[in-house]
Write an enzyme that holds these catalytic residues in place. Structure first.
Site, PDB file in Angstrom:
ATOM      1  N   ASP A  14       0.823  -1.222   0.000  1.00 16.80           N
ATOM      2  CA  ASP A  14       0.000   0.000   0.000  1.00 16.80           C
ATOM      3  C   ASP A  14       0.852   1.266   0.000  1.00 16.80           C
ATOM      4  O   ASP A  14       0.667   2.158  -0.829  1.00 16.80           O
ATOM      5  CB  ASP A  14      -0.902   0.051   1.247  1.00 16.80           C
ATOM      6  CG  ASP A  14      -2.080  -0.915   1.169  1.00 16.80           C
ATOM      7  OD1 ASP A  14      -2.444  -1.328   0.054  1.00 16.80           O
ATOM      8  OD2 ASP A  14      -2.638  -1.232   2.245  1.00 16.80           O
ATOM      9  N   ARG A  94      -0.111   4.934  17.427  1.00 10.34           N
ATOM     10  CA  ARG A  94      -0.462   5.960  16.427  1.00 10.34           C
ATOM     11  C   ARG A  94      -0.064   7.378  16.824  1.00 10.34           C
ATOM     12  O   ARG A  94       0.489   8.106  15.992  1.00 10.34           O
ATOM     13  CB  ARG A  94      -1.960   5.894  16.079  1.00 10.34           C
ATOM     14  CG  ARG A  94      -2.431   4.579  15.442  1.00 10.34           C
ATOM     15  CD  ARG A  94      -1.474   4.021  14.447  1.00 10.34           C
ATOM     16  NE  ARG A  94      -2.017   2.882  13.710  1.00 10.34           N
ATOM     17  CZ  ARG A  94      -1.309   2.116  12.916  1.00 10.34           C
ATOM     18  NH1 ARG A  94      -0.021   2.326  12.765  1.00 10.34           N
ATOM     19  NH2 ARG A  94      -1.860   1.106  12.277  1.00 10.34           N
ATOM     20  N   ASP A 123      -7.669   4.112  13.045  1.00 10.60           N
ATOM     21  CA  ASP A 123      -6.319   4.669  12.897  1.00 10.60           C
ATOM     22  C   ASP A 123      -6.316   6.022  12.197  1.00 10.60           C
ATOM     23  O   ASP A 123      -5.577   6.931  12.573  1.00 10.60           O
ATOM     24  CB  ASP A 123      -5.419   3.665  12.164  1.00 10.60           C
ATOM     25  CG  ASP A 123      -5.096   2.455  13.045  1.00 10.60           C
ATOM     26  OD1 ASP A 123      -5.057   2.629  14.279  1.00 10.60           O
ATOM     27  OD2 ASP A 123      -4.895   1.362  12.506  1.00 10.60           O
ATOM     28  N   SER A 175      -5.468  -8.788   8.428  1.00 11.13           N
ATOM     29  CA  SER A 175      -4.852  -7.471   8.516  1.00 11.13           C
ATOM     30  C   SER A 175      -4.206  -7.380   9.894  1.00 11.13           C
ATOM     31  O   SER A 175      -4.869  -7.553  10.917  1.00 11.13           O
ATOM     32  CB  SER A 175      -5.920  -6.386   8.344  1.00 11.13           C
ATOM     33  OG  SER A 175      -5.392  -5.152   8.775  1.00 11.13           O
TER      34      SER A 175
HETATM   35  N1  ARG Z   1      -8.906  -2.504  16.318  1.00 14.29           N
HETATM   36  C1  ARG Z   1      -7.639  -2.119  16.818  1.00 14.29           C
HETATM   37  C2  ARG Z   1      -7.575  -0.643  17.086  1.00 14.29           C
HETATM   38  O1  ARG Z   1      -8.397   0.060  16.598  1.00 14.29           O
HETATM   39  C3  ARG Z   1      -6.512  -2.590  15.941  1.00 14.29           C
HETATM   40  C4  ARG Z   1      -6.387  -1.931  14.609  1.00 14.29           C
HETATM   41  C5  ARG Z   1      -5.369  -2.657  13.840  1.00 14.29           C
HETATM   42  N2  ARG Z   1      -5.014  -1.988  12.652  1.00 14.29           N
HETATM   43  C6  ARG Z   1      -4.730  -2.646  11.519  1.00 14.29           C
HETATM   44  N3  ARG Z   1      -4.300  -1.946  10.537  1.00 14.29           N
HETATM   45  N4  ARG Z   1      -4.887  -3.928  11.439  1.00 14.29           N
HETATM   46  O2  ARG Z   1      -6.728  -0.181  17.781  1.00 14.29           O
END
Ligand code: ARG
Length: 442
Positions: A14, A94, A123, A175
């Site tokens: 990506d 993040r 995110d 993912s």
């Molecule tokens: N659901 C979790 C969160 O919002 C994990 C997100 C994981 N991100 C990913 N790109 N797989 O913190």
């Protein structure tokens, strides 16, 4: 002169496509920023890949130490577990990445930052809101959300056409995002909420079947709410977390399977492995039970919930978080001591604790000789605690109940006798659990 944009670059398909797309479709001068939070990337080839894809500069930064000490430790002290379970690994990473994007942008005179989030998750909120707090003048672009809409196949075709340096591995069935504080796994077959997560979803933790048959006892030392030693060793900070991930993972501790309430309103099925975070939260909580007075302990659980929600929702760089941190920090003054944890077949169980600030006093708690608790004081205490209840019962009527004894379906006759209180025969032997034999005499 093209405007500069700093892109959070993972080295994956990506963001590699995004480098080229930002240059060719949006006319940017792209600077790549790769940050190591402990997912063990091979940084040199990633840096080279960014440059080959067209980035004019490529930064790689090891931020593992500040990640643990400035982001994970405060969350641990706060007891922050989203929905009581998720230790927030991704959510804590993040804001750190956003902060570094902003710092690099400032140093480079960039006017934009970019990240690889989609338009569906938390995110994007975390990156965008953190940037707004730190550098409101910066503009944010998320190519996957803001125009670069390509399927995986289209991305591969684009990369081939543009000669981008991608190594196409077979598509991961999930993912995944990982850092030292945990590994987040979602999508693919996990979207079936009833399906047991397949073993290939897990990389850090053994299944219960494969975990060692014999348990392992650990000792964790804390100082002011922060772990300072594992088994009296000299590992500290990120080394301690890495070691605990290894040992905990070996014993299968720290797997989480939950339905999560995303900030964007979706419920999603999330699987995590976070052995160190789970063990540390359990140990920290156990120590707090020992040294915090009951009032503080109770109040702090609501602060923990608030803290977790705030982190989850991307509000790290807010006065609200700093205010909560100040409260949390003041509760940690005496959270110093030792906790014993037993790891066994997927569980991490607290089996002992001690502290020189312990409020637990055996001479008050004991049921054996040496008891110093004033039993007679309890009588007056209960009288006053019961006073408003008694008053209300007398004035406004007794508490509403559904009778247990008068319901014939719940009692069976067992022959002559009488209730201790003097009920007429025959004695009714209640079939309702809890009010049985001890109240009745044959
Ligand atoms: N659901 C979790 C969160 O919002 C994990 C997100 C994981 N991100 C990913 N790109 N797989 O913190």
């Amino acid at each position: 002169m093209p405007e500069k944009i700093v892109l959070a670059y993972s080295g994956g398909l990506d963001t590699t496509v995004a480098v080229k797309w930002l240059i060719e479709e949006r006319g940017f001068d792209v600077l790549a920023l790769t940050i190591d939070l402990g997912s063990q990337p091979d940084l040199a080839p990633i840096r080279q890949r960014a440059l080959t894809a067209g980035a004019s500069r490529a930064y790689v930064l090891d931020a593992r130490r500040p990640f643990i000490e400035r982001f994970c430790w405060p969350a641990l002290r706060a007891g922050a577990l989203y929905q009581g379970q998720y230790p927030l690994a991704t959510a804590l990473g993040r804001p750190l990445i956003a902060q570094l994007l902003v710092e690099v942008a400032t140093r480079e005179g960039a006017t934009w930052i970019a990240h690889g989030s989609t338009g569906k998750g938390n995110d994007q909120v975390r990156f965008d809101v953190a940037t707004a707090a730190l550098a409101p003048h910066l503009k944010v672009l998320a190519p996957l959300r803001d125009g670069m809409s390509m399927t995986r196949e289209q991305e591969i075709a684009y990369a081939r056409a543009k000669n981008l340096p991608i190594d196409i591995k077979p598509e991961s069935p999930y993912s995944v995002d990982e850092n030292l504080w945990g590994r987040s796994i979602e999508a693919g077959v996990l979207e079936d909420a009833l399906l047991t997560p397949p073993e290939d979803a897990f990389r850090w933790t053994s299944s219960v079947d494969n975990a060692p048959a014999s348990p392992l006892l650990l000792e964790l030392d804390f100082e002011k709410g922060i772990p300072i030693a594992l088994d009296s060793g000299s590992k500290y900070g990120m080394e301690l977390v890495a070691e605990l991930n290894r040992i905990g993972g070996l014993h299968g501790a720290g797997r989480i399977d939950m339905i999560e309430d995303r900030f964007v309103g979706i419920k999603s099925r999330e699987v995590y492995e976070a052995p160190a975070a789970i063990v540390l939260h359990a140990a920290h909580r156990a120590l707090e039970e020992l040294v915090l007075d009951g009032e503080a302990a109770r109040f702090k659980t609501s602060v923990a919930q608030e803290y977790a929600r705030l982190v989850y929702q991307g509000k790290w760089f807010t006065s609200h978080r700093r205010n909560l941190d100040a409260y949390v920090l003041s509760t940690q003054e005496k959270v110093t001591g030792r906790v014993r944890i037993k790891l066994h077949k997927g569980t991490a169980q607290v089996v002992g604790r001690s502290s020189s600030y312990s409020l637990y006093r055996p001479k008050l708690a004991t049921y054996s000789a040496g008891d110093q608790f004033d039993h007679q004081a309890a009588v007056g205490f209960i009288k006053l605690v019961g006073l408003p209840v008694r008053t209300q019962a007398e004035v406004q009527g007794i508490a509403e109940i559904e009778p247990l004894l008068e319901d014939d379906r719940h009692v069976v006759e067992v022959g002559p006798g009488s209730l201790e209180g003097g009920l007429a025969e025959p004695v009714l032997r209640a079939a309702v659990p809890g009010i049985v034999d001890s109240n009745l005499r044959r």
